[in-house]
Structure formats: structure tokens, C-alpha cells
Motif scaffolding. Structure first.
Motif, PDB file in Angstrom:
ATOM      1  N   LEU A  63       1.803  -7.747   3.979  1.00 44.72           N
ATOM      2  CA  LEU A  63       1.391  -7.068   2.763  1.00 44.72           C
ATOM      3  C   LEU A  63       1.218  -8.181   1.339  1.00 44.72           C
ATOM      4  O   LEU A  63       0.636  -8.539   0.750  1.00 44.72           O
ATOM      5  CB  LEU A  63       1.705  -5.427   2.513  1.00 44.72           C
ATOM      6  N   PHE A  64       2.719  -8.050   0.882  1.00 45.46           N
ATOM      7  CA  PHE A  64       2.995  -9.322  -0.528  1.00 45.46           C
ATOM      8  C   PHE A  64       2.581  -9.898  -0.367  1.00 45.46           C
ATOM      9  O   PHE A  64       1.439 -11.316  -1.227  1.00 45.46           O
ATOM     10  CB  PHE A  64       4.547  -8.692  -0.585  1.00 45.46           C
ATOM     11  N   GLU A  65       3.211 -10.821   0.973  1.00 42.74           N
ATOM     12  CA  GLU A  65       2.659 -12.355   1.291  1.00 42.74           C
ATOM     13  C   GLU A  65       1.171 -12.723   1.524  1.00 42.74           C
ATOM     14  O   GLU A  65       0.932 -13.900   0.642  1.00 42.74           O
ATOM     15  CB  GLU A  65       3.401 -13.150   2.340  1.00 42.74           C
ATOM     16  N   GLU A  66       0.485 -11.801   1.806  1.00 46.82           N
ATOM     17  CA  GLU A  66      -0.805 -12.048   1.844  1.00 46.82           C
ATOM     18  C   GLU A  66      -2.204 -11.912   1.108  1.00 46.82           C
ATOM     19  O   GLU A  66      -3.415 -11.917   0.221  1.00 46.82           O
ATOM     20  CB  GLU A  66      -1.287 -11.997   3.263  1.00 46.82           C
ATOM     21  N   THR A  67      -1.744 -10.910   0.561  1.00 48.72           N
ATOM     22  CA  THR A  67      -2.530  -9.317  -0.695  1.00 48.72           C
ATOM     23  C   THR A  67      -1.606 -10.134  -2.148  1.00 48.72           C
ATOM     24  O   THR A  67      -2.877  -9.690  -3.133  1.00 48.72           O
ATOM     25  CB  THR A  67      -2.619  -8.861  -0.650  1.00 48.72           C
ATOM     26  N   ILE A  70       1.653  -5.198  -4.567  1.00 47.02           N
ATOM     27  CA  ILE A  70       3.274  -4.616  -5.320  1.00 47.02           C
ATOM     28  C   ILE A  70       3.378  -2.923  -5.302  1.00 47.02           C
ATOM     29  O   ILE A  70       5.000  -2.325  -5.632  1.00 47.02           O
ATOM     30  CB  ILE A  70       3.624  -5.985  -6.367  1.00 47.02           C
ATOM     31  N   ASN A  71       2.192  -2.294  -5.495  1.00 51.11           N
ATOM     32  CA  ASN A  71       2.899  -0.357  -5.624  1.00 51.11           C
ATOM     33  C   ASN A  71       1.484  -0.373  -4.761  1.00 51.11           C
ATOM     34  O   ASN A  71       0.577  -0.682  -4.814  1.00 51.11           O
ATOM     35  CB  ASN A  71       2.711  -0.286  -7.720  1.00 51.11           C
ATOM     36  N   TYR A  72       2.345   0.681  -4.134  1.00 56.47           N
ATOM     37  CA  TYR A  72       1.737   1.064  -2.840  1.00 56.47           C
ATOM     38  C   TYR A  72       1.308   2.111  -1.808  1.00 56.47           C
ATOM     39  O   TYR A  72       2.940   2.435  -2.003  1.00 56.47           O
ATOM     40  CB  TYR A  72       0.681  -0.347  -2.078  1.00 56.47           C
ATOM     41  N   ASP A  73       1.164   2.761  -1.432  1.00 51.90           N
ATOM     42  CA  ASP A  73       1.510   4.083  -0.265  1.00 51.90           C
ATOM     43  C   ASP A  73       1.186   3.602   1.165  1.00 51.90           C
ATOM     44  O   ASP A  73       0.170   2.861   0.981  1.00 51.90           O
ATOM     45  CB  ASP A  73       1.020   5.283  -0.434  1.00 51.90           C
ATOM     46  N   LEU A  74       2.567   3.267   1.992  1.00 57.75           N
ATOM     47  CA  LEU A  74       2.175   2.349   3.314  1.00 57.75           C
ATOM     48  C   LEU A  74       2.312   3.087   4.428  1.00 57.75           C
ATOM     49  O   LEU A  74       3.270   3.996   4.441  1.00 57.75           O
ATOM     50  CB  LEU A  74       2.907   1.806   3.472  1.00 57.75           C
ATOM     51  N   LYS A  75       1.317   3.751   4.950  1.00 55.35           N
ATOM     52  CA  LYS A  75       1.252   5.180   6.099  1.00 55.35           C
ATOM     53  C   LYS A  75       0.814   4.000   7.665  1.00 55.35           C
ATOM     54  O   LYS A  75      -0.228   3.484   7.715  1.00 55.35           O
ATOM     55  CB  LYS A  75      -0.013   5.658   5.825  1.00 55.35           C
ATOM     56  N   PRO A  76       1.769   4.419   8.497  1.00 54.34           N
ATOM     57  CA  PRO A  76       2.155   4.179   9.953  1.00 54.34           C
ATOM     58  C   PRO A  76       0.549   4.813  10.776  1.00 54.34           C
ATOM     59  O   PRO A  76       1.014   5.927  10.431  1.00 54.34           O
ATOM     60  CB  PRO A  76       3.471   4.274  10.725  1.00 54.34           C
ATOM     61  N   ILE A  77      -0.185   4.760  10.994  1.00 56.83           N
ATOM     62  CA  ILE A  77      -1.577   4.709  11.733  1.00 56.83           C
ATOM     63  C   ILE A  77      -0.778   4.743  12.794  1.00 56.83           C
ATOM     64  O   ILE A  77      -0.942   6.238  13.669  1.00 56.83           O
ATOM     65  CB  ILE A  77      -3.072   4.267  11.843  1.00 56.83           C
ATOM     66  N   CYS A  78      -0.766   4.053  13.813  1.00 53.22           N
ATOM     67  CA  CYS A  78      -0.934   4.316  15.462  1.00 53.22           C
ATOM     68  C   CYS A  78       0.291   3.108  16.138  1.00 53.22           C
ATOM     69  O   CYS A  78      -0.374   1.856  15.197  1.00 53.22           O
ATOM     70  CB  CYS A  78      -1.867   4.710  16.358  1.00 53.22           C
ATOM     71  N   VAL A  79       0.188   2.379  17.281  1.00 51.87           N
ATOM     72  CA  VAL A  79       0.737   1.755  18.075  1.00 51.87           C
ATOM     73  C   VAL A  79      -1.339   1.096  18.334  1.00 51.87           C
ATOM     74  O   VAL A  79      -1.855   1.833  19.329  1.00 51.87           O
ATOM     75  CB  VAL A  79       1.584   1.644  18.883  1.00 51.87           C
ATOM     76  N   TYR A  80      -1.267  -0.099  18.390  1.00 49.01           N
ATOM     77  CA  TYR A  80      -2.360  -0.500  19.260  1.00 49.01           C
ATOM     78  C   TYR A  80      -1.632  -2.098  19.743  1.00 49.01           C
ATOM     79  O   TYR A  80      -1.279  -2.546  19.402  1.00 49.01           O
ATOM     80  CB  TYR A  80      -3.501  -1.186  18.045  1.00 49.01           C
ATOM     81  N   SER A  81      -2.598  -1.727  21.002  1.00 45.38           N
ATOM     82  CA  SER A  81      -2.450  -3.140  21.694  1.00 45.38           C
ATOM     83  C   SER A  81      -3.760  -3.968  22.183  1.00 45.38           C
ATOM     84  O   SER A  81      -5.262  -3.746  22.056  1.00 45.38           O
ATOM     85  CB  SER A  81      -1.578  -3.017  23.219  1.00 45.38           C
ATOM     86  N   VAL A  82      -3.574  -5.725  22.280  1.00 46.15           N
ATOM     87  CA  VAL A  82      -4.353  -6.172  23.147  1.00 46.15           C
ATOM     88  C   VAL A  82      -4.018  -6.788  24.150  1.00 46.15           C
ATOM     89  O   VAL A  82      -2.649  -7.317  24.198  1.00 46.15           O
ATOM     90  CB  VAL A  82      -4.452  -7.479  21.842  1.00 46.15           C
ATOM     91  N   LYS A  83      -5.117  -6.801  24.849  1.00 50.06           N
ATOM     92  CA  LYS A  83      -4.964  -7.795  26.406  1.00 50.06           C
ATOM     93  C   LYS A  83      -6.783  -8.714  26.212  1.00 50.06           C
ATOM     94  O   LYS A  83      -7.430  -7.822  26.302  1.00 50.06           O
ATOM     95  CB  LYS A  83      -5.212  -6.807  27.327  1.00 50.06           C
ATOM     96  N   GLU A 101      -1.523  -1.939  -7.150  1.00 48.23           N
ATOM     97  CA  GLU A 101      -1.269  -2.709  -7.965  1.00 48.23           C
ATOM     98  C   GLU A 101      -1.321  -4.227  -7.054  1.00 48.23           C
ATOM     99  O   GLU A 101      -0.111  -4.251  -5.970  1.00 48.23           O
ATOM    100  CB  GLU A 101      -0.409  -2.316  -8.966  1.00 48.23           C
ATOM    101  N   PHE A 102      -1.470  -5.142  -7.682  1.00 51.16           N
ATOM    102  CA  PHE A 102      -1.681  -6.350  -7.278  1.00 51.16           C
ATOM    103  C   PHE A 102      -0.651  -7.765  -8.645  1.00 51.16           C
ATOM    104  O   PHE A 102      -0.724  -6.970  -9.595  1.00 51.16           O
ATOM    105  CB  PHE A 102      -2.482  -7.340  -6.999  1.00 51.16           C
ATOM    106  N   THR A 103       0.089  -8.564  -8.100  1.00 52.89           N
ATOM    107  CA  THR A 103       0.772  -9.408  -8.791  1.00 52.89           C
ATOM    108  C   THR A 103      -0.369 -10.818  -8.395  1.00 52.89           C
ATOM    109  O   THR A 103      -1.099 -10.753  -7.037  1.00 52.89           O
ATOM    110  CB  THR A 103       1.769  -9.447  -8.464  1.00 52.89           C
ATOM    111  N   ASN A 104       0.463 -12.336  -8.939  1.00 55.64           N
ATOM    112  CA  ASN A 104      -0.803 -12.921  -8.217  1.00 55.64           C
ATOM    113  C   ASN A 104      -0.590 -13.760  -7.062  1.00 55.64           C
ATOM    114  O   ASN A 104       0.312 -13.176  -6.389  1.00 55.64           O
ATOM    115  CB  ASN A 104       0.071 -13.875  -8.733  1.00 55.64           C
ATOM    116  N   LEU A 105      -1.577 -14.007  -5.824  1.00 52.03           N
ATOM    117  CA  LEU A 105      -0.928 -13.974  -4.827  1.00 52.03           C
ATOM    118  C   LEU A 105      -0.470 -15.272  -4.936  1.00 52.03           C
ATOM    119  O   LEU A 105       0.074 -16.026  -5.212  1.00 52.03           O
ATOM    120  CB  LEU A 105      -2.581 -14.612  -4.707  1.00 52.03           C
TER     121      LEU A 105
END
Length: 151
Positions: A63-67, A70-83, A101-105
Motif C-alpha cells: 500500500l505504501f510503495e504503490e500509493t 501513510i494513515n489508514y484503516d486496513l481490514k482483511p476481507i477474505c482469501v481469494y484464489s485465481v486459477k 492521508e498520503f505522502t509523496n508516491l
């Protein structure tokens, strides 16, 4: 490349099976998408789990590397699979993120971060990402975030 792709959802799998973290991210009621430097398409933040990381650590790092979030709530939703035909099933954890909140990309592989009310037309993974969004939008967590952003 007309390969059949199946996306499935699970409550859980063995932790060692989780290879990816994908983040359905929202900022002030809008979807957050990334554009990779080498592509002209948009995708959710996310990526591969590195050796020794928990899947939550993977989610936070990606999340940090790609956006730059720096300030957020993170919630796991579920496991997914790709076949895909002829390939083994691969598993990832799908998260929902409410970004405050974001900082510079950071200067990694992403060129741009955009916020959209509508879903993009040019998906990096068109056989996967729309199914992940559809699943997220049906969750109580999504309803709570979007309700809070409207009030």
C-alpha cells in the motif's frame, strides 16, 4: 491469450498458501487505483508476499510503495484464489483500506495514483479485478466506509 480464469473466495486457507495481498482502497469515498510505469492500465494496489512477511505486512508495504498511503484503516476481507487453465491455483488475501492521508508516491514501479468515483475502463487484470471489487462492495465493511464518507 484467451485463457479461462476462475476467481473464487474463501474464508481462510493455510497462511503459507497466501502469496499475494490485494487492497481495495478508498479515499474520501473514491476508489484508489495505481498505474504501473510499464502499462497504460489501472489496478488495485497490491503485490507479492516477501520471505518472512506476514500477509498484513505485505499489505501495508505494498500500500505504501504503490500509493504513498501513510494513515489508514486496513481490514482483511477474505482469501481469494485465481486459477488459470494449465496453472496451479494461487491464493491471496483481499483487504479493504480506508485511506486518510498520503505522502509523496515512492519512486518504485507505479507512475500514478488516481481516485475515481466510477470504475476504470482499462484494467490491468480485467478477468480478476472487477470480481474482487464486486465482492468487496457486498461486504458490511464497505457499507460502513461508504456510509461514513457520505456523512
Amino acid at each position: 491469450m484467451n485463457q479461462k480464469t476462475t476467481v473464487q473466495f474463501y474464508p481462510t486457507v493455510e497462511d503459507s498458501e497466501l502469496k499475494f495481498a490485494v487492497l481495495g482502497a478508498i479515499y474520501h469515498g473514491k476508489w484508489v487505483f495505481c498505474k504501473h510505469r510499464a502499462r497504460n492500465t489501472y489496478e488495485f494496489p497490491g503485490g507479492k508476499r516477501e520471505y518472512g512477511e506476514s500477509i498484513n505486512e505485505t499489505a501495508r508495504r505494498e500500500l505504501f510503495e504503490e500509493t504513498g498511503a501513510i494513515n489508514y484503516d486496513l481490514k482483511p476481507i477474505c482469501v481469494y484464489s485465481v486459477k488459470r487453465e494449465g496453472e496451479p491455483e494461487s491464493f491471496g488475501m483481499l483487504f479493504l483500506v480506508d485511506i486518510y492521508e498520503f505522502t509523496n508516491l515512492p519512486n518504485y514501479e507505479m507512475e500514478e495514483v488516481i481516485m475515481l468515483s466510477e470504475l476504470p475502463e482499462l484494467w490491468t487484470y480485467p478477468d480478476i479485478q472487477p470480481k474482487l471489487i464486486e465482492y468487496i462492495m457486498e461486504t458490511d465493511e464497505f457499507q460502513e466506509i461508504t456510509h461514513n464518507n457520505l456523512n
